[in-house]
Design a protein around this motif. Structure first.
Motif, PDB file in Angstrom:
ATOM      1  N   SER A  85       1.042  -1.164   0.135  1.00  0.00           N
ATOM      2  CA  SER A  85      -0.045  -0.131  -0.172  1.00  0.00           C
ATOM      3  C   SER A  85       0.889   1.245   0.092  1.00  0.00           C
ATOM      4  CB  SER A  85      -0.952  -0.102   1.175  1.00  0.00           C
ATOM      5  OG  SER A  85      -1.709  -1.147   1.266  1.00  0.00           O
ATOM      6  N   GLN A  89       1.426   4.140  -2.989  1.00  0.00           N
ATOM      7  CA  GLN A  89       1.170   5.523  -2.591  1.00  0.00           C
ATOM      8  C   GLN A  89       2.337   6.110  -3.053  1.00  0.00           C
ATOM      9  OE1 GLN A  89      -0.104   6.552   0.892  1.00  0.00           O
ATOM     10  NE2 GLN A  89       0.229   8.944   0.469  1.00  0.00           N
ATOM     11  N   CYS A 111      -8.357  -0.563  -4.642  1.00  0.00           N
ATOM     12  CA  CYS A 111      -7.478   0.584  -4.178  1.00  0.00           C
ATOM     13  C   CYS A 111      -6.782   1.426  -5.081  1.00  0.00           C
ATOM     14  CB  CYS A 111      -6.691   0.301  -2.916  1.00  0.00           C
ATOM     15  SG  CYS A 111      -7.687  -0.681  -1.474  1.00  0.00           S
ATOM     16  N   PHE A 115      -5.476   5.539  -4.963  1.00  0.00           N
ATOM     17  CA  PHE A 115      -4.322   6.310  -5.035  1.00  0.00           C
ATOM     18  C   PHE A 115      -4.100   7.061  -6.133  1.00  0.00           C
ATOM     19  CE2 PHE A 115      -3.204   2.037  -2.833  1.00  0.00           C
ATOM     20  CZ  PHE A 115      -2.790   2.578  -1.523  1.00  0.00           C
ATOM     21  N   ARG A 225       2.756  -4.966   8.148  1.00  0.00           N
ATOM     22  CA  ARG A 225       2.653  -3.745   7.268  1.00  0.00           C
ATOM     23  C   ARG A 225       4.143  -3.650   6.598  1.00  0.00           C
ATOM     24  NH1 ARG A 225       0.025  -4.331   5.176  1.00  0.00           N
ATOM     25  NH2 ARG A 225      -0.904  -2.293   4.186  1.00  0.00           N
TER      26      ARG A 225
ATOM     27  N   TYR B  48      -4.530  -8.745   9.240  1.00  0.00           N
ATOM     28  CA  TYR B  48      -4.916  -7.242   9.064  1.00  0.00           C
ATOM     29  C   TYR B  48      -6.074  -7.109  10.390  1.00  0.00           C
ATOM     30  CZ  TYR B  48      -3.349  -7.109   4.132  1.00  0.00           C
ATOM     31  OH  TYR B  48      -2.899  -7.140   3.078  1.00  0.00           O
ATOM     32  N   ASN B 245      -8.453   2.316   2.007  1.00  0.00           N
ATOM     33  CA  ASN B 245      -7.974   2.178   0.795  1.00  0.00           C
ATOM     34  C   ASN B 245      -6.363   2.685   0.782  1.00  0.00           C
ATOM     35  OD1 ASN B 245      -9.942   1.689  -1.155  1.00  0.00           O
ATOM     36  ND2 ASN B 245     -10.961   3.460  -0.263  1.00  0.00           N
ATOM     37  N   LEU B 246      -5.943   3.453   1.609  1.00  0.00           N
ATOM     38  CA  LEU B 246      -4.471   4.083   1.687  1.00  0.00           C
ATOM     39  C   LEU B 246      -3.425   3.088   2.417  1.00  0.00           C
ATOM     40  CD1 LEU B 246      -4.755   7.856   1.865  1.00  0.00           C
ATOM     41  CD2 LEU B 246      -4.738   6.537  -0.259  1.00  0.00           C
ATOM     42  N   PHE B 247      -4.286   2.575   3.431  1.00  0.00           N
ATOM     43  CA  PHE B 247      -3.423   1.968   4.278  1.00  0.00           C
ATOM     44  C   PHE B 247      -3.743   0.405   4.566  1.00  0.00           C
ATOM     45  CE2 PHE B 247      -3.229   6.070   6.567  1.00  0.00           C
ATOM     46  CZ  PHE B 247      -2.273   6.639   5.837  1.00  0.00           C
ATOM     47  N   LEU B 248      -4.882  -0.056   4.127  1.00  0.00           N
ATOM     48  CA  LEU B 248      -5.360  -1.267   4.629  1.00  0.00           C
ATOM     49  C   LEU B 248      -5.780  -1.269   6.161  1.00  0.00           C
ATOM     50  CD1 LEU B 248      -3.963  -4.173   2.561  1.00  0.00           C
ATOM     51  CD2 LEU B 248      -6.101  -2.484   1.957  1.00  0.00           C
ATOM     52  N   ALA B 249      -4.873  -1.040   6.823  1.00  0.00           N
ATOM     53  CA  ALA B 249      -5.075  -1.379   8.547  1.00  0.00           C
ATOM     54  C   ALA B 249      -3.567  -0.884   8.857  1.00  0.00           C
ATOM     55  CB  ALA B 249      -5.295  -2.662   8.720  1.00  0.00           C
ATOM     56  N   PRO B 250      -3.486  -0.358  10.209  1.00  0.00           N
ATOM     57  CA  PRO B 250      -2.229  -0.183  10.960  1.00  0.00           C
ATOM     58  C   PRO B 250      -1.783  -1.476  11.480  1.00  0.00           C
ATOM     59  CG  PRO B 250      -4.236   0.465  12.355  1.00  0.00           C
ATOM     60  CD  PRO B 250      -4.776  -0.024  10.979  1.00  0.00           C
ATOM     61  N   SER B 251      -0.582  -1.397  11.845  1.00  0.00           N
ATOM     62  CA  SER B 251       0.222  -2.552  12.345  1.00  0.00           C
ATOM     63  C   SER B 251      -0.534  -3.193  13.669  1.00  0.00           C
ATOM     64  CB  SER B 251       1.621  -2.062  12.918  1.00  0.00           C
ATOM     65  OG  SER B 251       2.191  -3.068  13.672  1.00  0.00           O
TER      66      SER B 251
END
Ligand SMILES: Cc1ncc(COP(=O)(O)O)c(C=O)c1O
Ligand SMILES: Cc1ncc(COP(=O)(O)O)c(C=O)c1O
Lengths: 372, 372
Positions: A85, A89, A111, A115, A225, B48, B245-251
């Motif tokens: 991701s 970007q 996605c 972007f 990630r 995720y 969309n930009l990150f999918l999810a944080p760690s």
């Protein structure tokens, strides 16, 4: 999204939902990776790393390209990112100015369009055809090139179709894009998860291409990630500056884990899992054939098959919703992957659960079809 | 950047460089946090999480606002992000359309401008004045508001000055921004690192404000890359979609660590470190006074002091470069924080190293000044 939430809700209520909608491996991060992370956080700290990633990891990725993919990539071309991701970007932010066109396949990873929008680019849909298994030829891609197109994005193996593009096709696309004054971006996030030939990289054919990749899928590290970007060397300084400003740095512990993921014994563990995916794939393809449900894509890679359900419904979203309620099997409707490709005919099934669960799911699906 | 690389090069060559340029704590992630991460990766997996973060973490952050900051925040207002960097990006992407103006303080955190540029916004510099300690009043902020201004970004405590804004000031700014049809964003990433009063949040006064925060600084988790955003509830669905969309999810592991960071025994460990920062700060302020180097900012918070070196140089960048070569003390020149504020007069010193090292650094600095 609505279906995903409903599936989780049903599971939380105690229903035995079979999840064929999940786009991540059901396997945990390999134990040697977790051990390496624990050791590194103890011995090497958890401060910020350089924005482009640990030099040792950039080197290890470059070595891996040489050893496993016969691709000659310099560590200086590699920027480690927060997931693919983050790589997507960065690539878009570095290359696209407001108004620039970006060719995106439909169906494709949803996605990508966001972007493009984020940086003011103009998505230019490239509608794939079912009668060609939703694959793409180089001449189709280059035929769709517009005067304002700056970038074309493809994935191999692809999501949602599992299709792979041959190296010849990818090379022709990359060279054609450069001839048009643009670039090709190849999303290789499902690299390694392929079932009809060896894993491959477009980088074994050209370095005039952008490649994004990730430790999420083959390496089973989604929640950590971590991904990376490979770019032609002249583009790297600008990309690195963007990474510095937008992300500061990718996750430090994840990077130490990735170093272990690229070595034994992790590689052997991952290859065993790859073989399990291959068995599941065959199980699913056999079962779908038995149910007379056509798999429209080639499904050579990733962990997806794209299935035509139009003999049973003219609305694959409603089909998925109904199947979930009645049989507690979750799938992803075609709509999630683009609205230009007759999406109402298709559903995506992910084989990210055990073979025994796939067998159950096929059984339930058969039962549902009988009820229609 | 060039100075940072030179400092690392000198250190790699075996020189005893004292690093007063580093914007992260020298303390490691607290052991209970590391233990919680190891346990969670074993017991709860590393897949995720939801895009906005684990529900338990959003709840824990909301609880923390209530308990430590007397602020009433709903978990539904909180989106967990990859660092405050991710939070800043989401906030800008959600709020700013191409051409919208964003007020940014100068001096200020240098990446803010890049987040504005990324989404096509127009940075509108708000030049702070040395004769007012580089602080900002609500009427100055609102007086700088333009017809096309959509957002104003401030930080409290601030980087590079360590200044804090009072809750009255922040409330007046937030309310004024809303009256102008815009919003205030308060970067509270250095919350908890304050030395002349209790830690605070603008959220104890209003919820018509965007707040970004992070586990990087007070919680000593920089390399884990975890932060969060608090937004007025009507904005959250759009922000959550962007995050998806930009990150999918944080760690995922970082989130389990954060849950432990917000509890005992981590909080006690962090408070002890806070006390050490307070001692270092006093040591540095005393030493600088002794050297007759004026600290122009108030330095009530964060781990920075902003120092006027114009009695010794008319080019603070050259001053830093020369000091590094001759005395092996690294500092950050004012230029890094904006070019509108007489930056050539100033340097930023970070007290992110042990008190004994600060004493050495002051000694070397004195020696250098004598040589001029
Ligand atoms: C084709 C494709 N690209 C990129 C991504 C992003 O993955 P990550 O950010 O976890 O590396 C995904 C995730 O599903 C994907 O399917
Ligand atoms: C004022 C300010 N905001 C945001 C950040 C971003 O930090 P992170 O992404 O590690 O949370 C920093 C880092 O130095 C900072 O100083």
């Amino acid at each position: 999204m609505a279906l995903l939430e409903r599936a989780q809700q049903l599971a939380a209520q105690g229903h035995d939902v079979i999840h064929l909608e999940v786009g991540e491996p059901d396997f945990e991060t390999p134990a040697p990776v977790l051990e390496a992370i624990a050791a590194a956080t103890r011995d090497r700290g958890t401060g910020y790393t350089p924005a482009a990633g640990l030099p040792a990891l950039r080197q290890a990725i470059a070595d891996d390209y040489r050893e496993r993919f016969a691709a000659n990539v310099s560590p200086a071309q590699i920027v480690v990112t927060p997931g693919a991701s983050g790589a997507l970007q960065l690539a878009l932010a570095a290359l696209i100015n407001p108004g620039d066109g970006v060719l995106l396949s439909d169906p494709g990873y949803p996605c990508n369009r966001q972007f493009v929008n984020l940086v003011g680019g103009k998505p230019q849909p490239l509608v794939l055809k079912a009668d060609n298994h939703f694959t793409l030829t180089a001449s189709e891609l280059l035929g769709a090139w517009q005067p304002d197109t700056r970038l074309a994005m493809v994935a191999s193996p692809d999501n949602p179709t599992g299709n792979m593009l041959s190296l010849d096709t990818l090379q022709a696309m990359a060279e054609g894009a450069v001839q048009q004054g643009g670039l090709l971006l190849v999303d290789e996030i499902y690299q390694g998860l392929c079932y009809r030939g060896p894993a491959q990289s477009v980088l074994s054919r050209t370095d005039q291409v952008l490649v994004i990749n990730s430790f999420s899928k083959y390496f089973c590290m989604t929640g950590w990630r971590l991904g990376w970007l490979v770019a032609p060397e002249p583009l790297v300084p600008a990309i690195e500056r963007l990474a510095q400003n937008l992300f500061l740095a990718p996750s430090t512990p994840a990077q130490y884990g990735a170093l272990a993921a690229l070595q034994e014994p992790s590689l052997t563990i991952l290859e065993q899992r790859h073989q399990l995916f291959a068995r599941r794939r065959q199980c699913l393809l056999n079962g779908l054939a038995h149910l007379k449900l056509p798999v429209v894509s080639k499904a050579d890679g990733a962990f997806y098959v794209y299935v035509d359900v139009s003999d049973w419904t003219n609305d694959s979203f409603a089909f998925c919703a109904d199947l979930l309620e009645k049989e507690k099997v979750a799938m992803t409707p075609g709509l999630d992957f683009g609205d230009g490709h007759d999406h109402h005919r298709y559903v995506r099934l992910a084989y990210t659960c055990a073979e025994s669960r796939l067998v159950d799911a096929l059984h339930r699906l058969g039962h549902y079809l009988e009820s229609l």
